[in-house]
Motif scaffolding. Sequence first.
Motif, PDB file in Angstrom:
ATOM      1  N   TYR A 161       0.821  -1.211   0.000  1.00 27.66           N
ATOM      2  CA  TYR A 161       0.000   0.000   0.000  1.00 27.66           C
ATOM      3  C   TYR A 161       0.859   1.266   0.000  1.00 27.66           C
ATOM      4  N   LEU A 162       1.790   1.361   0.954  1.00 27.74           N
ATOM      5  CA  LEU A 162       2.623   2.565   1.052  1.00 27.74           C
ATOM      6  C   LEU A 162       3.562   2.716  -0.139  1.00 27.74           C
ATOM      7  N   GLY A 163       3.916   1.595  -0.754  1.00 31.41           N
ATOM      8  CA  GLY A 163       4.789   1.643  -1.921  1.00 31.41           C
ATOM      9  C   GLY A 163       4.082   1.979  -3.216  1.00 31.41           C
ATOM     10  N   GLY A 164       2.772   2.175  -3.154  1.00 33.51           N
ATOM     11  CA  GLY A 164       2.013   2.566  -4.333  1.00 33.51           C
ATOM     12  C   GLY A 164       1.540   1.434  -5.201  1.00 33.51           C
ATOM     13  N   LYS A 165       1.637   0.206  -4.719  1.00 33.14           N
ATOM     14  CA  LYS A 165       1.207  -0.941  -5.522  1.00 33.14           C
ATOM     15  C   LYS A 165      -0.312  -1.005  -5.674  1.00 33.14           C
ATOM     16  N   LEU A 166      -1.037  -0.383  -4.740  1.00 35.73           N
ATOM     17  CA  LEU A 166      -2.501  -0.412  -4.785  1.00 35.73           C
ATOM     18  C   LEU A 166      -3.080   0.905  -5.282  1.00 35.73           C
ATOM     19  N   ASN A 211      -1.531   5.211  -6.587  1.00 32.22           N
ATOM     20  CA  ASN A 211      -0.518   6.239  -6.352  1.00 32.22           C
ATOM     21  C   ASN A 211      -0.917   7.255  -5.294  1.00 32.22           C
ATOM     22  N   LYS A 212      -2.177   7.255  -4.876  1.00 37.78           N
ATOM     23  CA  LYS A 212      -2.654   8.206  -3.887  1.00 37.78           C
ATOM     24  C   LYS A 212      -3.249   7.453  -2.699  1.00 37.78           C
ATOM     25  N   PRO A 213      -3.157   8.017  -1.492  1.00 33.61           N
ATOM     26  CA  PRO A 213      -3.754   7.350  -0.330  1.00 33.61           C
ATOM     27  C   PRO A 213      -5.235   7.043  -0.521  1.00 33.61           C
ATOM     28  N   SER A 214      -5.954   7.933  -1.191  1.00 33.67           N
ATOM     29  CA  SER A 214      -7.400   7.756  -1.368  1.00 33.67           C
ATOM     30  C   SER A 214      -7.750   6.616  -2.307  1.00 33.67           C
ATOM     31  N   ASP A 215      -6.770   6.075  -3.041  1.00 35.03           N
ATOM     32  CA  ASP A 215      -7.048   4.946  -3.923  1.00 35.03           C
ATOM     33  C   ASP A 215      -7.418   3.686  -3.138  1.00 35.03           C
ATOM     34  N   THR A 216      -7.024   3.637  -1.875  1.00 34.28           N
ATOM     35  CA  THR A 216      -7.386   2.511  -1.008  1.00 34.28           C
ATOM     36  C   THR A 216      -8.325   3.025   0.070  1.00 34.28           C
ATOM     37  N   ASN A 217      -9.529   2.489   0.140  1.00 32.10           N
ATOM     38  CA  ASN A 217     -10.513   3.030   1.073  1.00 32.10           C
ATOM     39  C   ASN A 217     -10.080   2.820   2.516  1.00 32.10           C
ATOM     40  N   PRO A 218     -10.560   3.649   3.446  1.00 28.55           N
ATOM     41  CA  PRO A 218     -10.053   3.618   4.821  1.00 28.55           C
ATOM     42  C   PRO A 218     -10.278   2.303   5.547  1.00 28.55           C
ATOM     43  N   TYR A 219     -11.327   1.575   5.218  1.00 29.71           N
ATOM     44  CA  TYR A 219     -11.577   0.301   5.896  1.00 29.71           C
ATOM     45  C   TYR A 219     -10.551  -0.748   5.471  1.00 29.71           C
ATOM     46  N   ALA A 220     -10.219  -0.772   4.185  1.00 31.81           N
ATOM     47  CA  ALA A 220      -9.200  -1.717   3.711  1.00 31.81           C
ATOM     48  C   ALA A 220      -7.835  -1.365   4.289  1.00 31.81           C
ATOM     49  N   PHE A 242      -2.986  -2.268   8.323  1.00 30.84           N
ATOM     50  CA  PHE A 242      -2.171  -1.851   9.463  1.00 30.84           C
ATOM     51  C   PHE A 242      -2.529  -2.635  10.727  1.00 30.84           C
ATOM     52  N   ALA A 243      -3.801  -2.964  10.892  1.00 35.01           N
ATOM     53  CA  ALA A 243      -4.222  -3.724  12.066  1.00 35.01           C
ATOM     54  C   ALA A 243      -3.630  -5.137  12.046  1.00 35.01           C
ATOM     55  N   VAL A 244      -3.607  -5.754  10.874  1.00 34.55           N
ATOM     56  CA  VAL A 244      -3.027  -7.099  10.753  1.00 34.55           C
ATOM     57  C   VAL A 244      -1.532  -7.059  11.075  1.00 34.55           C
ATOM     58  N   ASP A 245      -0.860  -6.005  10.654  1.00 37.35           N
ATOM     59  CA  ASP A 245       0.555  -5.822  10.982  1.00 37.35           C
ATOM     60  C   ASP A 245       0.749  -5.823  12.497  1.00 37.35           C
ATOM     61  N   ARG A 246      -0.082  -5.077  13.209  1.00 37.04           N
ATOM     62  CA  ARG A 246       0.017  -5.015  14.665  1.00 37.04           C
ATOM     63  C   ARG A 246      -0.330  -6.369  15.307  1.00 37.04           C
ATOM     64  N   TYR A 247      -1.374  -6.999  14.803  1.00 36.96           N
ATOM     65  CA  TYR A 247      -1.794  -8.287  15.362  1.00 36.96           C
ATOM     66  C   TYR A 247      -0.683  -9.332  15.226  1.00 36.96           C
ATOM     67  N   GLN A 261      13.190   6.934  -0.116  1.00 33.33           N
ATOM     68  CA  GLN A 261      12.139   7.511  -0.948  1.00 33.33           C
ATOM     69  C   GLN A 261      10.852   7.712  -0.155  1.00 33.33           C
ATOM     70  N   ALA A 262      10.183   8.820  -0.403  1.00 32.45           N
ATOM     71  CA  ALA A 262       8.923   9.116   0.277  1.00 32.45           C
ATOM     72  C   ALA A 262       7.844   8.116  -0.132  1.00 32.45           C
ATOM     73  N   ASP A 263       6.979   7.748   0.834  1.00 32.28           N
ATOM     74  CA  ASP A 263       5.865   6.864   0.509  1.00 32.28           C
ATOM     75  C   ASP A 263       4.682   7.700   0.020  1.00 32.28           C
ATOM     76  N   ILE A 264       3.555   7.050  -0.314  1.00 27.03           N
ATOM     77  CA  ILE A 264       2.435   7.777  -0.918  1.00 27.03           C
ATOM     78  C   ILE A 264       1.802   8.770   0.056  1.00 27.03           C
TER      79      ILE A 264
END
Length: 226
Positions: free
Chosen positions: A52-57, A59-68, A73-78, A165-168
Amino acid sequence: MGKLIVIDGLDGSGKETQSKLLVQELTSQGKNVRYITFPAYGTPGATLVEQYLGGKLGNKPSDTNPYAATTFFAVDRYYSFRTDWGDFYNQEDSVIIANRYTTSNAVHQLSKADRELWDEFAKWLFDYEYNKLGLPKPDMVIYLDVKPEVSRKLMEKRQQETGVQADIHEKDPEYLATCYKAAQYCADNLGWEKIICDNGENVLSIEEIQNMIAEKVTALLDIQEA
């Protein structure tokens, strides 16, 4: 179980530096301390976050909806909690200092939602991570308040010095400005401890900020240990 202290703020606010300094300070006080950071890059749990942060999903944060994005990020923490720091946290005298946590999910994903939905979305997000997934709820959240224009200067300096490099998120000034508004909402409504880290033009010294953080955290731990 132990105590969980979260240091959060916009990109470039000095979270990593301040978190590690706080670990050093608490260690010098004889406390049983551990540092964790999110995203946990390089681990299986962070795979979708990195995509996601690398732009694979998109190029803009809004391209991935907030629930997804919240779920990534929650799975990363879990995964991190279950495979890395959960046992330490469950020790009676432990103190964990987290550089980012569920709090970052709130700031970054609220910024994608319509303002009138912020209350509803925040309630869903914290219930999802703390109740549904069973992740620990922080004992204190310290929010490093740095204005977007100041944090952007700090990010650009860091990128020049490290070559990273900066992320999205970091590439989108408008998105970061909205994140600042979301962070103010969270700090004001969720009981976060706010540390004002700049004078409007320049960031305060690392030592000044650390002294303010250490004072709040030490007071909390001393009260709970009494």
